[in-house]
Design a protein around this motif. Sequence first.
Motif, mmCIF file in Angstrom:
data_model
loop_
_atom_site.group_PDB
_atom_site.id
_atom_site.type_symbol
_atom_site.label_atom_id
_atom_site.label_comp_id
_atom_site.label_asym_id
_atom_site.label_seq_id
_atom_site.Cartn_x
_atom_site.Cartn_y
_atom_site.Cartn_z
ATOM 1 N N TYR A 26 0.863 -1.187 0.000
ATOM 2 C CA TYR A 26 0.000 0.000 0.000
ATOM 3 C C TYR A 26 0.897 1.233 0.000
ATOM 4 O O TYR A 26 1.814 1.334 0.822
ATOM 5 C CB TYR A 26 -0.892 0.003 1.246
ATOM 6 N N CYS A 28 0.682 5.519 0.046
ATOM 7 C CA CYS A 28 -0.210 6.670 0.174
ATOM 8 C C CYS A 28 -0.140 7.528 -1.086
ATOM 9 O O CYS A 28 0.947 7.904 -1.531
ATOM 10 C CB CYS A 28 0.158 7.509 1.387
ATOM 11 N N CYS A 212 -6.723 5.584 4.909
ATOM 12 C CA CYS A 212 -5.686 4.615 4.530
ATOM 13 C C CYS A 212 -5.802 3.327 5.344
ATOM 14 O O CYS A 212 -5.582 2.228 4.814
ATOM 15 C CB CYS A 212 -4.291 5.227 4.677
ATOM 16 N N HIS A 237 0.940 10.936 10.014
ATOM 17 C CA HIS A 237 0.008 10.128 9.209
ATOM 18 C C HIS A 237 0.179 8.615 9.406
ATOM 19 O O HIS A 237 -0.774 7.917 9.742
ATOM 20 C CB HIS A 237 0.148 10.509 7.732
ATOM 21 N N HIS A 238 1.388 8.122 9.200
ATOM 22 C CA HIS A 238 1.559 6.662 9.288
ATOM 23 C C HIS A 238 1.445 6.148 10.722
ATOM 24 O O HIS A 238 0.965 5.040 10.963
ATOM 25 C CB HIS A 238 2.881 6.248 8.635
ATOM 26 N N GLU A 241 -2.138 5.780 11.276
ATOM 27 C CA GLU A 241 -2.651 4.590 10.584
ATOM 28 C C GLU A 241 -2.394 3.334 11.424
ATOM 29 O O GLU A 241 -3.257 2.470 11.555
ATOM 30 C CB GLU A 241 -1.973 4.421 9.225
HETATM 31 ZN ZN LIG Z 1 -1.988 7.276 3.827
#
Ligand SMILES: [Zn+2]
Length: 349
Positions: A26, A28, A212, A237-238, A241
């Motif tokens: 995956y 982004c 995500c 962000h990560h 997630e």
């Molecule tokens: Zn993302």
Amino acid sequence: MLRLYNTLTRQKEEFKPITLGEIRMYVCGPTVYNYIHIGNARSAIAFDTIRRYFEYRGYKVDYVSNFTDVDDKIINAAHETGEEPLDLAQRFIDAFMADTKAIGIEPATVNPRASQMIPDIIDFIQVLIDKGYAYASDGDVYFRARKAKNYGALANKNIDELEQGASQHVADAETARKEDPIDFALWKGAKPGEIRWDAPFGPGRPGWHIECSVMSTKLLGDTIDIHGGGQDLEFPHHQNEIAQSEAKTGKTFVNYWMHNGFVTVGEDDEKMSKSLGNFVTVHDIIRTVDPMVLRFFMATTQYRKPIRYTEANLAAAATDLEHLRTRAPTWFSVRTELAKVPQSRLLPR
Ligand SMILES: [Zn+2]
């Protein structure tokens, strides 16, 4: 044996896929409110190259990359142009597809869009609320960062450092709605006139991070092999997630985290970004420069290191590529011969 640098452990590790011969990956994708600049293109090129290498080695790669088509930046840009936000997003998705095709990026297996995953996003958030990881507050929903295991580990920070950083920001209306300044939004209550969807916790739209987690777990499974993106996505962000996904599933979200370095500009090596206004779009540059030169330029520096963009560096890449094309026929024939080897023979045993 194949080794990858894993951002989470800060070392190179032997790569072991979850399923032999298959890779779930995956990456982004962009927030589609403008043309992509060459900093964004570096991420697309880096992970396309990694994906192609895996395919060359005989792996079947499921490659998912999203389009963030619901976001403040899109709403603001649409307000300026007078378009509907989703129409503006579609226009820049079309431009992204054209630009990345020009630089030789293989299409993703799937490009999910936030606006098309809303029911799944709502269900995911509801599970987090039911499990006590999230709370509704005045129309928004927030994630309790302190409840997550090892929050901050991806950025090599501990939660108290992060807490200190967050509490130094000027308290705004959003902070006032949070139990703790480091909590982050999963759902944003609709402001008057804004694009919205109905949800049990009130009308609104998803926060950026949640899409995500939803897309990756829905399309690739609770645990995936590789998650990629630019270094600027490591935190928050990560990290967010990881927190959301592992809170929901109770399983490891990603086995290998990979991050590409920035494209920098000027003597101070300032990061190229839309917000700093120092960017060159792919759309513009490929009118005058062979798109393969742009791709080759990116390949002149290891993908985790910063690469300085100047016209002179790009011109040097053009010359080197020309040399490779005209003076290195042997190298190309080696590659052609290797491509004939049955793929199964290249898989690690
Ligand atoms: Zn993302």
